[in-house]
Design a protein around this motif. Structure first.
Motif, mmCIF file in Angstrom:
data_model
loop_
_atom_site.group_PDB
_atom_site.id
_atom_site.type_symbol
_atom_site.label_atom_id
_atom_site.label_comp_id
_atom_site.label_asym_id
_atom_site.label_seq_id
_atom_site.Cartn_x
_atom_site.Cartn_y
_atom_site.Cartn_z
ATOM 1 N N ASP A 116 0.839 -1.200 0.000
ATOM 2 C CA ASP A 116 0.000 0.000 0.000
ATOM 3 C C ASP A 116 0.869 1.243 0.000
ATOM 4 O O ASP A 116 2.017 1.231 0.452
ATOM 5 N N LEU A 117 0.322 2.293 -0.561
ATOM 6 C CA LEU A 117 0.929 3.619 -0.563
ATOM 7 C C LEU A 117 -0.031 4.572 0.110
ATOM 8 O O LEU A 117 -1.252 4.425 -0.016
ATOM 9 N N ALA A 129 5.073 9.593 -1.331
ATOM 10 C CA ALA A 129 4.162 8.649 -0.678
ATOM 11 C C ALA A 129 4.962 7.774 0.269
ATOM 12 O O ALA A 129 6.167 7.576 0.092
ATOM 13 N N MET A 130 4.268 7.246 1.278
ATOM 14 C CA MET A 130 4.839 6.271 2.192
ATOM 15 C C MET A 130 4.379 4.870 1.787
ATOM 16 O O MET A 130 3.242 4.682 1.353
ATOM 17 N N LEU A 131 5.268 3.906 1.944
ATOM 18 C CA LEU A 131 4.993 2.543 1.493
ATOM 19 C C LEU A 131 4.932 1.574 2.666
ATOM 20 O O LEU A 131 5.660 1.700 3.638
ATOM 21 N N GLY A 132 4.053 0.587 2.523
ATOM 22 C CA GLY A 132 4.005 -0.538 3.444
ATOM 23 C C GLY A 132 3.666 -1.804 2.671
ATOM 24 O O GLY A 132 2.983 -1.742 1.656
ATOM 25 N N MET A 133 4.158 -2.942 3.119
ATOM 26 C CA MET A 133 3.884 -4.181 2.385
ATOM 27 C C MET A 133 4.107 -5.384 3.280
ATOM 28 O O MET A 133 4.686 -5.283 4.372
ATOM 29 N N GLY A 134 3.641 -6.530 2.821
ATOM 30 C CA GLY A 134 3.872 -7.794 3.504
ATOM 31 C C GLY A 134 3.570 -8.947 2.562
ATOM 32 O O GLY A 134 2.829 -8.796 1.600
ATOM 33 N N VAL A 135 4.171 -10.088 2.856
ATOM 34 C CA VAL A 135 3.952 -11.303 2.066
ATOM 35 C C VAL A 135 3.572 -12.424 3.026
ATOM 36 O O VAL A 135 4.219 -12.614 4.065
ATOM 37 N N HIS A 136 2.515 -13.151 2.714
ATOM 38 C CA HIS A 136 2.059 -14.257 3.549
ATOM 39 C C HIS A 136 3.164 -15.297 3.689
ATOM 40 O O HIS A 136 3.942 -15.538 2.762
ATOM 41 N N ARG A 137 3.208 -15.944 4.843
ATOM 42 C CA ARG A 137 4.292 -16.887 5.150
ATOM 43 C C ARG A 137 4.439 -17.995 4.108
ATOM 44 O O ARG A 137 5.548 -18.496 3.881
ATOM 45 N N LEU A 138 3.352 -18.381 3.448
ATOM 46 C CA LEU A 138 3.426 -19.466 2.466
ATOM 47 C C LEU A 138 4.008 -19.025 1.129
ATOM 48 O O LEU A 138 4.318 -19.882 0.279
ATOM 49 N N TYR A 139 4.161 -17.712 0.940
ATOM 50 C CA TYR A 139 4.594 -17.206 -0.364
ATOM 51 C C TYR A 139 5.919 -16.458 -0.299
ATOM 52 O O TYR A 139 6.327 -15.842 -1.282
ATOM 53 N N LEU A 148 5.267 -6.987 -6.187
ATOM 54 C CA LEU A 148 4.428 -6.004 -5.510
ATOM 55 C C LEU A 148 5.067 -4.617 -5.574
ATOM 56 O O LEU A 148 4.374 -3.616 -5.843
ATOM 57 N N LEU A 149 6.366 -4.535 -5.345
ATOM 58 C CA LEU A 149 7.040 -3.236 -5.400
ATOM 59 C C LEU A 149 6.959 -2.631 -6.797
ATOM 60 O O LEU A 149 6.749 -1.424 -6.960
ATOM 61 N N ALA A 150 7.133 -3.456 -7.825
ATOM 62 C CA ALA A 150 7.050 -2.954 -9.200
ATOM 63 C C ALA A 150 5.641 -2.433 -9.502
ATOM 64 O O ALA A 150 5.483 -1.393 -10.163
ATOM 65 N N THR A 151 4.620 -3.122 -9.016
ATOM 66 C CA THR A 151 3.238 -2.692 -9.245
ATOM 67 C C THR A 151 2.990 -1.314 -8.632
ATOM 68 O O THR A 151 2.432 -0.414 -9.278
ATOM 69 N N ALA A 176 14.095 -7.584 4.554
ATOM 70 C CA ALA A 176 13.326 -6.459 4.027
ATOM 71 C C ALA A 176 14.250 -5.368 3.494
ATOM 72 O O ALA A 176 14.043 -4.842 2.402
ATOM 73 N N VAL A 177 15.275 -5.014 4.268
ATOM 74 C CA VAL A 177 16.216 -3.973 3.833
ATOM 75 C C VAL A 177 16.857 -4.360 2.506
ATOM 76 O O VAL A 177 16.963 -3.539 1.581
ATOM 77 N N GLU A 178 17.264 -5.600 2.377
ATOM 78 C CA GLU A 178 17.916 -6.048 1.143
ATOM 79 C C GLU A 178 16.943 -6.092 -0.027
ATOM 80 O O GLU A 178 17.310 -5.773 -1.171
ATOM 81 N N LEU A 179 15.698 -6.480 0.231
ATOM 82 C CA LEU A 179 14.682 -6.463 -0.826
ATOM 83 C C LEU A 179 14.509 -5.044 -1.366
ATOM 84 O O LEU A 179 14.497 -4.823 -2.579
ATOM 85 N N TYR A 180 14.374 -4.070 -0.471
ATOM 86 C CA TYR A 180 14.189 -2.690 -0.906
ATOM 87 C C TYR A 180 15.407 -2.182 -1.656
ATOM 88 O O TYR A 180 15.276 -1.501 -2.680
ATOM 89 N N ALA A 181 16.596 -2.514 -1.185
ATOM 90 C CA ALA A 181 17.816 -2.059 -1.857
ATOM 91 C C ALA A 181 17.896 -2.627 -3.273
ATOM 92 O O ALA A 181 18.286 -1.919 -4.218
ATOM 93 N N ARG A 182 17.523 -3.888 -3.448
ATOM 94 C CA ARG A 182 17.555 -4.486 -4.787
ATOM 95 C C ARG A 182 16.548 -3.833 -5.719
ATOM 96 O O ARG A 182 16.678 -3.924 -6.941
ATOM 97 N N ASN A 183 15.543 -3.205 -5.152
ATOM 98 C CA ASN A 183 14.484 -2.606 -5.973
ATOM 99 C C ASN A 183 14.561 -1.077 -5.992
ATOM 100 O O ASN A 183 13.548 -0.406 -6.175
ATOM 101 N N GLY A 184 15.753 -0.547 -5.850
ATOM 102 C CA GLY A 184 15.986 0.867 -6.109
ATOM 103 C C GLY A 184 15.891 1.804 -4.933
ATOM 104 O O GLY A 184 16.022 3.021 -5.103
ATOM 105 N N PHE A 185 15.683 1.288 -3.723
ATOM 106 C CA PHE A 185 15.616 2.148 -2.550
ATOM 107 C C PHE A 185 17.010 2.348 -1.961
ATOM 108 O O PHE A 185 17.814 1.417 -1.923
ATOM 109 N N THR A 186 17.281 3.553 -1.519
ATOM 110 C CA THR A 186 18.545 3.856 -0.862
ATOM 111 C C THR A 186 18.273 4.274 0.582
ATOM 112 O O THR A 186 17.225 4.850 0.891
#
Length: 212
Positions: A116-117, A129-139, A148-151, A176-186
């Motif tokens: 969500d934004l 905008a501020m971002l928040g997200m989560g992924v269910h444990r099975l996925y 989700l970040l690209a969307t 989480a930090v590494e996921l964001y860094a791989r997707n363009g966040f600094t």
């Protein structure tokens, strides 16, 4: 998962998705059925809130890093969080309190993840905008977090005309930090001992991504 900055700061990343080397990862569930991501509306909020409370049960338990500034395992969703989604989905982007939500859904409609934004609280920051997200444990560890970040980024830059996406994440939550860094966040800053939860000290990282 990202919720209200004062009630339950959904700027803090939820249990993040880790990288996957499987072709097509994040596009299918464990049985190979496709996952689809779509914008959520008011009719989706009841099952979304149930998913969030289930998601919170993983917070700091079973080897999952603490991803929300709440005692481990506390799964009660504050009422202010629910209200911010209920009201925010109907507020125009650029106005105080707006919010947009996307859900990753399995073939039966079960929620595999969300992003969500929302508006920043500062009146002069309507271009962010501020971002928040989560992924269910099975996925998790299937690449769904990247999808989700690209969307959200595509919508924010192309449809909403936003210039930046900001987030806050507990610094010890390395997946989480590494996921964001791989997707363009600094990382802009890391505040030591920002939060104390159940007697433990936590650093808080501030990250951002430019959209143009």
């Amino acid at each position: 998962m990202n919720v209200d900055a004062r009630a339950l700061p959904d700027t803090r990343a939820g249990a993040a998705d880790a990288p996957s080397d499987t072709a097509g990862a994040g596009r299918h569930d464990a049985a190979g059925a496709p996952l689809r991501i779509r914008a959520a509306g008011g009719a989706d909020l009841a099952p979304f809130f149930a998913y969030l409370e289930d998601h919170l049960r993983d917070n700091g338990t079973g080897g999952t890093p603490l991803f929300q500034p709440l005692p481990p395992g506390q799964s009660s969703l504050p009422g202010g969080v629910r209200l911010s989604f209920i009201k925010g989905l109907d507020i125009a982007v650029g106005q105080p309190g707006w919010r947009r939500l996307w859900l990753a859904l399995g073939p039966t409609g079960s929620i595999a993840g969300h992003i969500d934004l929302r508006s920043r609280p500062e009146m002069a920051a309507a271009h962010r905008a501020m971002l928040g997200m989560g992924v269910h444990r099975l996925y998790r560890r299937r690449g769904l977090g990247t999808r989700l970040l690209a969307t959200a980024a595509d919508w924010a830059g192309r449809d909403a005309g936003l210039a930046w996406i900001d987030l806050e994440v507990l610094a010890h939550n390395r997946p989480a930090v590494e996921l964001y860094a791989r997707n363009g966040f600094t990382t802009l800053a890391c505040i030591a001992d920002m939060l104390r939860i159940d007697g433990a000290s936590y650093d808080l990282s501030y990250m951002t991504r430019a959209l143009r």
